[in-house]
Scaffold this motif. Sequence first.
Motif, PDB file in Angstrom:
ATOM      1  N   PHE A  95      35.004  30.265  49.410  1.00 36.20           N
ATOM      2  CA  PHE A  95      35.547  31.576  49.723  1.00 36.20           C
ATOM      3  C   PHE A  95      37.053  31.490  49.947  1.00 36.20           C
ATOM      4  CE2 PHE A  95      36.049  35.639  51.828  1.00 36.20           C
ATOM      5  CZ  PHE A  95      35.144  36.424  51.141  1.00 36.20           C
ATOM      6  N   GLN A  96      37.515  30.392  50.566  1.00 39.89           N
ATOM      7  CA  GLN A  96      38.944  30.213  50.787  1.00 39.89           C
ATOM      8  C   GLN A  96      39.680  30.091  49.453  1.00 39.89           C
ATOM      9  OE1 GLN A  96      36.531  28.580  52.496  1.00 39.89           O
ATOM     10  NE2 GLN A  96      36.844  29.568  54.466  1.00 39.89           N
ATOM     11  N   GLN A  97      39.082  29.440  48.454  1.00 45.02           N
ATOM     12  CA  GLN A  97      39.700  29.360  47.127  1.00 45.02           C
ATOM     13  C   GLN A  97      39.707  30.729  46.448  1.00 45.02           C
ATOM     14  OE1 GLN A  97      37.038  26.315  45.674  1.00 45.02           O
ATOM     15  NE2 GLN A  97      38.715  24.829  45.509  1.00 45.02           N
ATOM     16  N   LEU A  98      38.631  31.482  46.645  1.00 42.22           N
ATOM     17  CA  LEU A  98      38.525  32.809  46.032  1.00 42.22           C
ATOM     18  C   LEU A  98      39.630  33.724  46.537  1.00 42.22           C
ATOM     19  CD1 LEU A  98      36.754  34.768  44.255  1.00 42.22           C
ATOM     20  CD2 LEU A  98      35.692  35.443  46.407  1.00 42.22           C
ATOM     21  N   LEU A  99      39.787  33.795  47.840  1.00 44.40           N
ATOM     22  CA  LEU A  99      40.796  34.682  48.426  1.00 44.40           C
ATOM     23  C   LEU A  99      42.008  33.867  48.853  1.00 44.40           C
ATOM     24  CD1 LEU A  99      38.734  37.321  50.417  1.00 44.40           C
ATOM     25  CD2 LEU A  99      39.697  37.444  48.129  1.00 44.40           C
ATOM     26  N   ASP A 100      42.553  33.121  47.910  1.00 39.07           N
ATOM     27  CA  ASP A 100      43.743  32.325  48.174  1.00 39.07           C
ATOM     28  C   ASP A 100      44.970  33.232  48.263  1.00 39.07           C
ATOM     29  OD1 ASP A 100      44.183  33.044  45.548  1.00 39.07           O
ATOM     30  OD2 ASP A 100      44.194  31.009  44.763  1.00 39.07           O
ATOM     31  N   GLN A 101      46.147  32.658  48.183  1.00 41.12           N
ATOM     32  CA  GLN A 101      47.390  33.394  48.384  1.00 41.12           C
ATOM     33  C   GLN A 101      47.556  34.605  47.467  1.00 41.12           C
ATOM     34  OE1 GLN A 101      50.737  30.802  48.506  1.00 41.12           O
ATOM     35  NE2 GLN A 101      52.230  32.439  48.507  1.00 41.12           N
ATOM     36  N   ASP A 102      47.116  34.498  46.197  1.00 43.68           N
ATOM     37  CA  ASP A 102      47.267  35.637  45.279  1.00 43.68           C
ATOM     38  C   ASP A 102      45.976  36.426  45.088  1.00 43.68           C
ATOM     39  OD1 ASP A 102      45.903  33.834  43.684  1.00 43.68           O
ATOM     40  OD2 ASP A 102      47.375  33.821  42.071  1.00 43.68           O
ATOM     41  N   GLY A 103      44.956  36.127  45.859  1.00 43.14           N
ATOM     42  CA  GLY A 103      43.717  36.900  45.838  1.00 43.14           C
ATOM     43  C   GLY A 103      42.870  36.683  44.599  1.00 43.14           C
ATOM     44  N   ALA A 104      41.971  37.626  44.344  1.00 48.67           N
ATOM     45  CA  ALA A 104      41.059  37.566  43.200  1.00 48.67           C
ATOM     46  C   ALA A 104      40.649  38.977  42.820  1.00 48.67           C
ATOM     47  CB  ALA A 104      39.824  36.736  43.539  1.00 48.67           C
ATOM     48  N   ALA A 105      40.209  39.121  41.582  1.00 51.44           N
ATOM     49  CA  ALA A 105      39.757  40.419  41.077  1.00 51.44           C
ATOM     50  C   ALA A 105      38.452  40.240  40.333  1.00 51.44           C
ATOM     51  CB  ALA A 105      40.807  41.017  40.142  1.00 51.44           C
ATOM     52  N   ILE A 106      37.704  41.316  40.221  1.00 51.47           N
ATOM     53  CA  ILE A 106      36.536  41.341  39.350  1.00 51.47           C
ATOM     54  C   ILE A 106      36.915  42.198  38.148  1.00 51.47           C
ATOM     55  CG2 ILE A 106      35.468  43.272  40.601  1.00 51.47           C
ATOM     56  CD1 ILE A 106      32.741  41.784  39.828  1.00 51.47           C
ATOM     57  N   VAL A 107      36.573  41.704  36.958  1.00 57.17           N
ATOM     58  CA  VAL A 107      36.915  42.403  35.726  1.00 57.17           C
ATOM     59  C   VAL A 107      35.648  42.623  34.910  1.00 57.17           C
ATOM     60  CG1 VAL A 107      38.198  42.262  33.551  1.00 57.17           C
ATOM     61  CG2 VAL A 107      39.266  41.475  35.670  1.00 57.17           C
ATOM     62  N   ILE A 108      35.506  43.833  34.385  1.00 63.52           N
ATOM     63  CA  ILE A 108      34.410  44.160  33.468  1.00 63.52           C
ATOM     64  C   ILE A 108      35.026  44.330  32.091  1.00 63.52           C
ATOM     65  CG2 ILE A 108      32.576  45.796  32.906  1.00 63.52           C
ATOM     66  CD1 ILE A 108      32.465  46.469  35.922  1.00 63.52           C
ATOM     67  N   HIS A 109      34.407  43.704  31.105  1.00 67.04           N
ATOM     68  CA  HIS A 109      34.920  43.697  29.733  1.00 67.04           C
ATOM     69  C   HIS A 109      34.144  44.675  28.851  1.00 67.04           C
ATOM     70  CE1 HIS A 109      37.474  40.062  30.228  1.00 67.04           C
ATOM     71  NE2 HIS A 109      36.624  39.824  31.213  1.00 67.04           N
ATOM     72  N   ALA A 110      34.704  44.996  27.696  1.00 69.71           N
ATOM     73  CA  ALA A 110      34.113  45.964  26.774  1.00 69.71           C
ATOM     74  C   ALA A 110      32.854  45.445  26.098  1.00 69.71           C
ATOM     75  CB  ALA A 110      35.133  46.358  25.711  1.00 69.71           C
ATOM     76  N   ASP A 111      32.795  44.148  25.837  1.00 66.83           N
ATOM     77  CA  ASP A 111      31.697  43.571  25.057  1.00 66.83           C
ATOM     78  C   ASP A 111      30.877  42.595  25.901  1.00 66.83           C
ATOM     79  OD1 ASP A 111      32.644  44.912  22.732  1.00 66.83           O
ATOM     80  OD2 ASP A 111      34.132  43.319  22.439  1.00 66.83           O
ATOM     81  N   PRO A 112      29.700  42.218  25.408  1.00 67.39           N
ATOM     82  CA  PRO A 112      28.901  41.239  26.144  1.00 67.39           C
ATOM     83  C   PRO A 112      29.533  39.849  26.093  1.00 67.39           C
ATOM     84  CG  PRO A 112      27.726  41.996  24.176  1.00 67.39           C
ATOM     85  CD  PRO A 112      29.006  42.739  24.235  1.00 67.39           C
ATOM     86  N   ASP A 113      29.307  39.087  27.118  1.00 72.73           N
ATOM     87  CA  ASP A 113      29.710  37.689  27.178  1.00 72.73           C
ATOM     88  C   ASP A 113      28.668  36.880  26.408  1.00 72.73           C
ATOM     89  OD1 ASP A 113      30.169  34.998  28.000  1.00 72.73           O
ATOM     90  OD2 ASP A 113      30.883  35.671  29.957  1.00 72.73           O
ATOM     91  N   ASP A 114      29.126  35.982  25.522  1.00 73.96           N
ATOM     92  CA  ASP A 114      28.174  35.148  24.782  1.00 73.96           C
ATOM     93  C   ASP A 114      27.777  33.890  25.560  1.00 73.96           C
ATOM     94  OD1 ASP A 114      30.257  33.284  24.461  1.00 73.96           O
ATOM     95  OD2 ASP A 114      30.551  33.732  22.333  1.00 73.96           O
ATOM     96  N   TYR A 115      28.329  33.699  26.740  1.00 71.72           N
ATOM     97  CA  TYR A 115      28.011  32.607  27.667  1.00 71.72           C
ATOM     98  C   TYR A 115      28.364  31.214  27.158  1.00 71.72           C
ATOM     99  CZ  TYR A 115      25.265  36.231  30.040  1.00 71.72           C
ATOM    100  OH  TYR A 115      24.844  37.371  30.674  1.00 71.72           O
ATOM    101  N   LYS A 116      29.205  31.123  26.088  1.00 66.79           N
ATOM    102  CA  LYS A 116      29.534  29.781  25.607  1.00 66.79           C
ATOM    103  C   LYS A 116      30.951  29.626  25.080  1.00 66.79           C
ATOM    104  CE  LYS A 116      27.261  30.849  21.280  1.00 66.79           C
ATOM    105  NZ  LYS A 116      25.984  30.863  20.639  1.00 66.79           N
ATOM    106  N   THR A 117      31.574  30.673  24.565  1.00 64.67           N
ATOM    107  CA  THR A 117      32.885  30.541  23.946  1.00 64.67           C
ATOM    108  C   THR A 117      33.981  30.489  25.010  1.00 64.67           C
ATOM    109  OG1 THR A 117      32.092  31.752  22.021  1.00 64.67           O
ATOM    110  CG2 THR A 117      34.471  31.540  22.257  1.00 64.67           C
ATOM    111  N   ASP A 118      34.778  29.415  24.982  1.00 60.54           N
ATOM    112  CA  ASP A 118      35.876  29.245  25.911  1.00 60.54           C
ATOM    113  C   ASP A 118      37.113  29.955  25.345  1.00 60.54           C
ATOM    114  OD1 ASP A 118      36.720  27.878  28.375  1.00 60.54           O
ATOM    115  OD2 ASP A 118      38.075  26.770  27.058  1.00 60.54           O
ATOM    116  N   PRO A 119      37.897  30.728  26.100  1.00 62.00           N
ATOM    117  CA  PRO A 119      37.879  30.797  27.554  1.00 62.00           C
ATOM    118  C   PRO A 119      37.188  32.022  28.149  1.00 62.00           C
ATOM    119  CG  PRO A 119      39.966  31.648  26.790  1.00 62.00           C
ATOM    120  CD  PRO A 119      39.157  31.261  25.559  1.00 62.00           C
ATOM    121  N   SER A 120      36.739  32.987  27.307  1.00 66.73           N
ATOM    122  CA  SER A 120      36.233  34.232  27.913  1.00 66.73           C
ATOM    123  C   SER A 120      34.908  34.740  27.376  1.00 66.73           C
ATOM    124  CB  SER A 120      37.283  35.336  27.762  1.00 66.73           C
ATOM    125  OG  SER A 120      37.477  35.619  26.390  1.00 66.73           O
TER     126      SER A 120
END
Length: 176
Positions: A136-161
């Motif tokens: 949790f400390q890494q998640l909310l580090d100095q610059d914080g964190a965001a949740i992002v929803i993308h337009a298409d499905p994630d294929d769960y294998k292609t790096d980086p997204s």
Amino acid sequence: MKSVAMVVVAAAAVLGGCATPEQNARYMAGHFRAQADIANPAGEKIGTAVAEEVDGAIRVIVEAGNLPEGAHGTHIHTVGKCTPPDFASAGAHWNPTTHQHGKENPAGPHAGDMPNLNISAGGRDRTIFTLPGGTFQQLLDQDGAAIVIHADPDDYKTDPSGNSGKRIACGVFQAM
């Protein structure tokens, strides 16, 4: 003294049964919790995400709607900033363990990789997921964190997204 303890336990059970799952989670969770209001590029709120430390892991609860029907890649990103219209300000996927993207990638997953949201026709989706790494400390580090929803499905294998397409919604986690 024994009867007082029994009354307290009984009252907690009754009151806990009347609470929503989110309210119960607040009492059962660890002491670290953050919430993000998720908005589309027009600034309209389309959902909420809650991240909380539970048993040394980070559980994320996402509820969203008013999105196109179908599957949408959903990820935790490294920077707590959501500047429309493209939300590029949220940075890359949260990846403190330096793995590649995707649960189906032999060198993955990123700590911020989550399951797709599956929005039904005119509906919403809700998912609960425990992140595979990071604190949790890494998640909310100095610059914080965001949740992002993308337009298409994630294929769960292609790096980086995961080939999940453009960013269509974003929310910044704020400690509660």
